[in-house]
Write a protein that holds these residues in place. Structure first.
Motif, mmCIF file in Angstrom:
data_model
loop_
_atom_site.group_PDB
_atom_site.id
_atom_site.type_symbol
_atom_site.label_atom_id
_atom_site.label_comp_id
_atom_site.label_asym_id
_atom_site.label_seq_id
_atom_site.Cartn_x
_atom_site.Cartn_y
_atom_site.Cartn_z
ATOM 1 N N GLU A 198 10.471 -3.330 4.773
ATOM 2 C CA GLU A 198 9.651 -3.767 5.873
ATOM 3 C C GLU A 198 9.358 -2.576 6.664
ATOM 4 O OE1 GLU A 198 9.929 -6.822 9.563
ATOM 5 O OE2 GLU A 198 10.960 -7.378 7.760
ATOM 6 N N ILE A 199 8.122 -2.204 7.027
ATOM 7 C CA ILE A 199 7.763 -1.036 7.691
ATOM 8 C C ILE A 199 7.804 -1.551 9.188
ATOM 9 C CG2 ILE A 199 6.162 0.679 8.238
ATOM 10 C CD1 ILE A 199 5.474 0.766 5.162
ATOM 11 N N GLY A 200 8.283 -0.592 10.237
ATOM 12 C CA GLY A 200 8.601 -0.905 11.527
ATOM 13 C C GLY A 200 7.274 -0.565 12.462
ATOM 14 N N VAL A 201 6.182 -0.474 11.625
ATOM 15 C CA VAL A 201 4.770 -0.358 12.367
ATOM 16 C C VAL A 201 3.694 -1.144 11.576
ATOM 17 C CG1 VAL A 201 5.454 2.064 13.533
ATOM 18 C CG2 VAL A 201 4.470 1.777 11.271
ATOM 19 N N LEU A 202 2.652 -1.248 12.549
ATOM 20 C CA LEU A 202 1.503 -2.166 11.805
ATOM 21 C C LEU A 202 0.753 -1.087 10.647
ATOM 22 C CD1 LEU A 202 0.100 -4.280 14.517
ATOM 23 C CD2 LEU A 202 1.308 -4.759 12.690
ATOM 24 N N VAL A 203 0.681 -1.588 9.580
ATOM 25 C CA VAL A 203 0.019 -0.857 8.521
ATOM 26 C C VAL A 203 -0.657 -1.681 7.541
ATOM 27 C CG1 VAL A 203 0.378 0.854 6.429
ATOM 28 C CG2 VAL A 203 1.873 1.210 8.442
ATOM 29 N N PRO A 204 -1.828 -1.651 7.351
ATOM 30 C CA PRO A 204 -2.689 -2.586 6.204
ATOM 31 C C PRO A 204 -1.784 -3.140 4.959
ATOM 32 C CG PRO A 204 -4.149 -0.615 7.086
ATOM 33 C CD PRO A 204 -2.968 -0.291 7.825
ATOM 34 N N GLY A 205 -2.008 -3.940 4.730
ATOM 35 C CA GLY A 205 -1.005 -4.538 3.361
ATOM 36 C C GLY A 205 -1.116 -3.626 2.332
ATOM 37 N N PHE A 206 -2.470 -3.491 1.940
ATOM 38 C CA PHE A 206 -2.846 -2.786 0.724
ATOM 39 C C PHE A 206 -1.949 -1.205 0.807
ATOM 40 C CE2 PHE A 206 -6.187 -0.906 3.348
ATOM 41 C CZ PHE A 206 -6.511 0.446 2.571
ATOM 42 N N VAL A 207 -2.015 -0.522 2.032
ATOM 43 C CA VAL A 207 -1.373 0.707 2.237
ATOM 44 C C VAL A 207 0.200 0.361 1.957
ATOM 45 C CG1 VAL A 207 -0.860 2.504 3.885
ATOM 46 C CG2 VAL A 207 -3.038 1.659 3.805
ATOM 47 N N ARG A 208 0.767 -0.471 2.534
ATOM 48 C CA ARG A 208 2.081 -0.709 2.476
ATOM 49 C C ARG A 208 2.477 -0.873 0.670
ATOM 50 N NH1 ARG A 208 1.605 -4.394 6.620
ATOM 51 N NH2 ARG A 208 1.787 -6.165 5.270
ATOM 52 N N THR A 209 1.611 -1.817 0.163
ATOM 53 C CA THR A 209 2.027 -1.957 -1.422
ATOM 54 C C THR A 209 1.809 -0.893 -2.151
ATOM 55 O OG1 THR A 209 1.033 -4.393 -1.029
ATOM 56 C CG2 THR A 209 1.005 -3.454 -3.354
#
Length: 146
Positions: free
Chosen positions: A114-125
């Motif tokens: 779980e990343i602590g900043v807002l990042v688009p879902g596809f970038v996280r995946t």
């Protein structure tokens, strides 16, 4: 929380793979980890709590402490976040080891971050997948090259 999984076959006995995985203080030499410090040891001197500092591309620095558990028969290890600061809020995962022959071990790496900043879902995946691919390749190199 983004989940990813990957596997690789390492040309080494299970014990050799486990030895590298448990040598947390050597992680800065081969894993994408800036520092690793054992905070607590349990039965048999095994690390049960380890503090890490990492650089997360684009997102910046993260520090976190993980609590470790070991699978029976040294067939793997798992971790959960004890505390985290910076770019990562929570990290959980496991390495599962499956001895294929006396000199081959299949390693499966599962990771949830779980990343602590807002990042688009596809970038996280995609980021989680890339972390797993890199980690498995680096582990393979470290074990096989010594």
């Amino acid at each position: 929380m983004e989940h990813a999984e990957g596997s690789i076959v390492i040309d080494a006995p299970l014990e050799d793979v486990m030895e590298v995985l448990e040598d947390y203080e050597a992680y800065p030499q081969w894993a994408e980890v800036r520092t690793a410090q054992i905070r607590q040891r349990g039965e048999g001197g095994r690390a049960t709590e380890v503090a890490f500092e990492v650089d997360v591309p684009v997102l910046g620095k993260a520090t976190y402490t993980l609590s470790y558990r070991y699978a029976p028969g040294d067939t793997g290890l798992s971790w959960v976040t004890r505390e985290a600061r910076g770019a990562i809020r929570d990290i959980r995962g496991e390495y599962l080891l499956n001895e294929l022959t006396d000199s081959e071990t299949k390693v499966t790496y599962r990771l949830a971050v779980e990343i602590g900043v807002l990042v688009p879902g596809f970038v996280r995946t995609e980021g989680a997948k890339r972390v797993i691919e890199n980690a498995l390749e680096r582990l393979k190199r470290r074990v096989e090259m010594g």
